[in-house]
Motif scaffolding. Structure first.
Motif, PDB file in Angstrom:
ATOM      1  N   LEU A 191      81.216  47.584  -3.202  1.00  0.00           N
ATOM      2  CA  LEU A 191      79.874  47.076  -2.953  1.00  0.00           C
ATOM      3  C   LEU A 191      79.440  47.643  -1.612  1.00  0.00           C
ATOM      4  CD1 LEU A 191      79.882  43.294  -3.943  1.00  0.00           C
ATOM      5  CD2 LEU A 191      78.809  45.201  -5.129  1.00  0.00           C
ATOM      6  N   LEU A 192      78.426  48.467  -1.638  1.00  0.00           N
ATOM      7  CA  LEU A 192      77.943  49.120  -0.424  1.00  0.00           C
ATOM      8  C   LEU A 192      76.662  48.462   0.050  1.00  0.00           C
ATOM      9  CD1 LEU A 192      78.474  52.832  -1.517  1.00  0.00           C
ATOM     10  CD2 LEU A 192      79.989  51.420  -0.109  1.00  0.00           C
ATOM     11  N   PRO A 193      76.335  48.647   1.321  1.00  0.00           N
ATOM     12  CA  PRO A 193      75.055  48.141   1.810  1.00  0.00           C
ATOM     13  C   PRO A 193      73.901  48.732   1.004  1.00  0.00           C
ATOM     14  CG  PRO A 193      76.435  48.895   3.631  1.00  0.00           C
ATOM     15  CD  PRO A 193      77.104  49.308   2.357  1.00  0.00           C
ATOM     16  N   GLU A 194      72.755  48.156   1.136  1.00  0.00           N
ATOM     17  CA  GLU A 194      71.546  48.605   0.439  1.00  0.00           C
ATOM     18  C   GLU A 194      71.658  48.434  -1.068  1.00  0.00           C
ATOM     19  OE1 GLU A 194      70.212  52.449   1.747  1.00  0.00           O
ATOM     20  OE2 GLU A 194      70.673  51.996   3.828  1.00  0.00           O
ATOM     21  N   ASP A 195      72.311  47.333  -1.505  1.00  0.00           N
ATOM     22  CA  ASP A 195      72.352  46.972  -2.925  1.00  0.00           C
ATOM     23  C   ASP A 195      72.866  48.096  -3.813  1.00  0.00           C
ATOM     24  OD1 ASP A 195      71.364  44.394  -2.458  1.00  0.00           O
ATOM     25  OD2 ASP A 195      69.308  45.119  -2.482  1.00  0.00           O
ATOM     26  N   THR A 196      74.035  48.616  -3.500  1.00  0.00           N
ATOM     27  CA  THR A 196      74.609  49.718  -4.262  1.00  0.00           C
ATOM     28  C   THR A 196      76.033  49.387  -4.676  1.00  0.00           C
ATOM     29  OG1 THR A 196      73.259  51.339  -3.088  1.00  0.00           O
ATOM     30  CG2 THR A 196      75.237  52.173  -4.172  1.00  0.00           C
ATOM     31  N   VAL A 223      76.223  59.072 -18.160  1.00  0.00           N
ATOM     32  CA  VAL A 223      76.423  58.818 -16.732  1.00  0.00           C
ATOM     33  C   VAL A 223      75.175  59.243 -15.953  1.00  0.00           C
ATOM     34  CG1 VAL A 223      77.799  59.432 -14.692  1.00  0.00           C
ATOM     35  CG2 VAL A 223      78.939  58.950 -16.879  1.00  0.00           C
ATOM     36  N   THR A 224      74.628  60.402 -16.284  1.00  0.00           N
ATOM     37  CA  THR A 224      73.425  60.900 -15.606  1.00  0.00           C
ATOM     38  C   THR A 224      72.250  59.948 -15.792  1.00  0.00           C
ATOM     39  OG1 THR A 224      74.157  63.187 -15.874  1.00  0.00           O
ATOM     40  CG2 THR A 224      71.817  62.848 -15.465  1.00  0.00           C
ATOM     41  N   LEU A 225      72.100  59.414 -16.996  1.00  0.00           N
ATOM     42  CA  LEU A 225      70.986  58.514 -17.275  1.00  0.00           C
ATOM     43  C   LEU A 225      71.150  57.137 -16.648  1.00  0.00           C
ATOM     44  CD1 LEU A 225      70.334  59.358 -21.026  1.00  0.00           C
ATOM     45  CD2 LEU A 225      68.831  59.861 -19.091  1.00  0.00           C
ATOM     46  N   LEU A 226      72.373  56.634 -16.580  1.00  0.00           N
ATOM     47  CA  LEU A 226      72.598  55.267 -16.122  1.00  0.00           C
ATOM     48  C   LEU A 226      72.817  55.146 -14.619  1.00  0.00           C
ATOM     49  CD1 LEU A 226      74.902  54.008 -19.005  1.00  0.00           C
ATOM     50  CD2 LEU A 226      72.487  53.463 -18.632  1.00  0.00           C
ATOM     51  N   ALA A 227      73.391  56.158 -14.000  1.00  0.00           N
ATOM     52  CA  ALA A 227      73.700  56.077 -12.566  1.00  0.00           C
ATOM     53  C   ALA A 227      72.514  56.557 -11.734  1.00  0.00           C
ATOM     54  CB  ALA A 227      74.927  56.937 -12.254  1.00  0.00           C
ATOM     55  N   ARG A 228      72.376  55.975 -10.557  1.00  0.00           N
ATOM     56  CA  ARG A 228      71.348  56.453  -9.630  1.00  0.00           C
ATOM     57  C   ARG A 228      71.705  57.858  -9.166  1.00  0.00           C
ATOM     58  NH1 ARG A 228      69.909  52.754  -4.692  1.00  0.00           N
ATOM     59  NH2 ARG A 228      72.163  52.628  -4.685  1.00  0.00           N
ATOM     60  N   THR A 229      72.988  58.073  -8.910  1.00  0.00           N
ATOM     61  CA  THR A 229      73.510  59.384  -8.540  1.00  0.00           C
ATOM     62  C   THR A 229      74.986  59.409  -8.901  1.00  0.00           C
ATOM     63  OG1 THR A 229      73.698  61.000  -6.741  1.00  0.00           O
ATOM     64  CG2 THR A 229      74.043  58.700  -6.153  1.00  0.00           C
ATOM     65  N   TRP A 230      75.543  60.605  -9.094  1.00  0.00           N
ATOM     66  CA  TRP A 230      76.962  60.724  -9.380  1.00  0.00           C
ATOM     67  C   TRP A 230      77.441  62.099  -8.951  1.00  0.00           C
ATOM     68  CZ3 TRP A 230      79.316  64.154 -12.829  1.00  0.00           C
ATOM     69  CH2 TRP A 230      78.455  64.868 -13.667  1.00  0.00           C
ATOM     70  N   LEU A 248      75.287  52.890  -8.630  1.00  0.00           N
ATOM     71  CA  LEU A 248      74.380  52.089  -9.428  1.00  0.00           C
ATOM     72  C   LEU A 248      73.632  51.153  -8.497  1.00  0.00           C
ATOM     73  CD1 LEU A 248      73.557  50.998 -12.258  1.00  0.00           C
ATOM     74  CD2 LEU A 248      75.583  49.535 -12.139  1.00  0.00           C
ATOM     75  N   SER A 249      72.334  51.081  -8.651  1.00  0.00           N
ATOM     76  CA  SER A 249      71.551  50.146  -7.856  1.00  0.00           C
ATOM     77  C   SER A 249      71.796  48.744  -8.361  1.00  0.00           C
ATOM     78  CB  SER A 249      70.060  50.477  -7.950  1.00  0.00           C
ATOM     79  OG  SER A 249      69.315  49.492  -7.257  1.00  0.00           O
ATOM     80  N   LEU A 250      72.023  47.815  -7.459  1.00  0.00           N
ATOM     81  CA  LEU A 250      72.194  46.421  -7.833  1.00  0.00           C
ATOM     82  C   LEU A 250      70.854  45.702  -7.896  1.00  0.00           C
ATOM     83  CD1 LEU A 250      75.363  45.646  -5.731  1.00  0.00           C
ATOM     84  CD2 LEU A 250      75.200  46.124  -8.178  1.00  0.00           C
ATOM     85  N   ASP A 251      69.795  46.380  -7.482  1.00  0.00           N
ATOM     86  CA  ASP A 251      68.440  45.835  -7.548  1.00  0.00           C
ATOM     87  C   ASP A 251      67.759  46.449  -8.761  1.00  0.00           C
ATOM     88  OD1 ASP A 251      65.879  44.917  -7.250  1.00  0.00           O
ATOM     89  OD2 ASP A 251      65.545  45.853  -5.295  1.00  0.00           O
TER      90      ASP A 251
END
Length: 165
Positions: free
Chosen positions: A77-82, A113-120, A135-138
């Motif tokens: 769990l990273l800062p900025e809801d990630t 993975v490309t469609l679901l992840a914000r970046t990879w 993945l964005s948590l927001d």
């Protein structure tokens, strides 16, 4: 030179046997950890993370397996809801590939993975590689940025609404 280092607010790291059963266990562990962090198994964040973990773990088992070596699942769990998902395997000699033949039964996992992840991406290691996805948590904000389909492949992304009226 001052490089900003992002430290996770919470983390799970687990080595898992590189077998189909191990891939299922990785998804189960991710579901349980996300629930402990406040994302129940049936919420959109957890469901999307489960799909990402399942795909990355299956790839580690199918394409990154080295006999006698486990793969590692890390959730951060990273800062900025990630949420950062990392799957590391012991095989660095196989490069990631997208499907190149329309009739092929394999090779579509990285499209998901490309469609679901914000970046990879992929990070090389001394032994093997780490494939990671964020993945964005927001989801209120993130769902506006994620397409509902890829017109070239016809893939529909479940649970995501179009940004278009």
């Amino acid at each position: 030179m001052n490089a900003e280092i992002t430290t996770p607010t919470a983390e799970l790291a687990q080595r898992i046997g590189a077998t189909p059963r191990g891939a299922r266990l990785a998804r189960h562990l991710a579901t349980q950890q996300l629930a402990a962090w406040g994302y129940p198994h049936d919420c959109e964040v957890s469901e999307t993370a489960q799909l990402l973990v399942a795909e990355l773990a299956a790839n580690a088992v199918l394409h990154g397996r080295v006999p006698g070596r486990a793969f590692e699942l890390r959730l951060l769990l990273l800062p900025e809801d990630t949420l950062r998902i990392e799957v590391s395997d012991a095989r660095g000699d196989r490069k990631l590939r997208y499907v190149t033949e329309a009739e092929s039964e394999r090779g579509r996992g990285l499209i998901l993975v490309t469609l679901l992840a914000r970046t990879w991406g992929v990070a090389e290691r001394d032994v093997g590689k780490t494939v990671w996805a964020e993945l964005s948590l927001d989801f209120t904000r993130a769902s506006r940025d994620i397409p509902t389909s890829d017109t070239s492949s016809g893939i529909q992304v479940p649970g995501h609404r179009s940004a278009m009226p």
